[in-house]
Design an enzyme around this catalytic site. Structure first.
Site, PDB file in Angstrom:
ATOM      1  N   CYS A   1       4.325  -5.106  -7.055  1.00 38.91           N
ATOM      2  CA  CYS A   1       3.121  -5.829  -6.624  1.00 38.91           C
ATOM      3  C   CYS A   1       2.013  -5.823  -7.661  1.00 38.91           C
ATOM      4  CB  CYS A   1       2.578  -5.221  -5.326  1.00 38.91           C
ATOM      5  SG  CYS A   1       2.070  -3.508  -5.550  1.00 38.91           S
TER       6      CYS A   1
ATOM      7  N   CYS B   1       5.706   1.773  -1.963  1.00 33.38           N
ATOM      8  CA  CYS B   1       4.295   2.083  -2.218  1.00 33.38           C
ATOM      9  C   CYS B   1       4.046   3.589  -2.198  1.00 33.38           C
ATOM     10  CB  CYS B   1       3.406   1.407  -1.185  1.00 33.38           C
ATOM     11  SG  CYS B   1       3.749  -0.354  -0.987  1.00 33.38           S
TER      12      CYS B   1
HETATM   13 FE1  FES Z   1       1.104  -2.728  -3.794  1.00 30.73          FE
HETATM   14 FE2  FES Z   1       1.664  -1.303  -1.628  1.00 30.73          FE
HETATM   15  S1  FES Z   1       1.795  -3.451  -1.862  1.00 30.73           S
HETATM   16  S2  FES Z   1       1.055  -0.565  -3.561  1.00 30.73           S
END
Ligand code: FES
Length: 123
Positions: free
Chosen positions: A33, A102
């Site tokens: 992400c 994450c």
């Molecule tokens: Fe980026 Fe969780 S979506 S750290």
């Protein structure tokens, strides 16, 4: 989506910020992400006497930063290195399956900060 423990740590994160005189700084990113976590540690007698973080990420990443910081504060370096993402997720009473990646950030950033501390340490 998130349980009440995760929401508590997301809305009231513990140990946020930075340390101006940090002994070690670790920064890691989530390639999935692009979010980033930076961890600052203060070390005395091989113990993490203080830890702070700046997390530019999702609610799960922020909650994991908060919980992980509480879990390693006051612990030995060896104990902090051994912290796993599963232990952090368990302490948060679980995370949604799609947020497991994450939860890697906090333990990885703690290890990176310890590596930085060790690389600077002069015995
Ligand atoms: Fe980026 Fe969780 S979506 S750290």
């Amino acid at each position: 989506m998130y349980n009440s423990t995760v929401m508590d740590h997301f809305q009231n994160p513990r140990n946020t910020g930075d340390l101006s005189e940090a002994d070690g700084i670790g920064s890691v990113g989530n390639p999935a992400c692009g979010d980033v976590m930076k961890i600052f540690i203060k070390v005395e007698d091989d113990r993490l006497v203080d830890i702070r973080y700046q997390t530019f990420g999702c609610a799960a990443a922020i909650a994991c930063s908060s919980m992980a910081s509480e879990m390693v504060k006051g612990k030995s370096i060896e104990e902090a290195i051994a912290l796993t993402r599963q232990e952090v997720a368990d302490a948060l009473d679980g995370l949604p399956e799609e947020k497991i990646a994450c939860s890697n950030l906090a333990p990885d950033a703690i290890r990176a900060a310890i590596e930085d501390y060790r690389s600077k340490k002069i015995d």
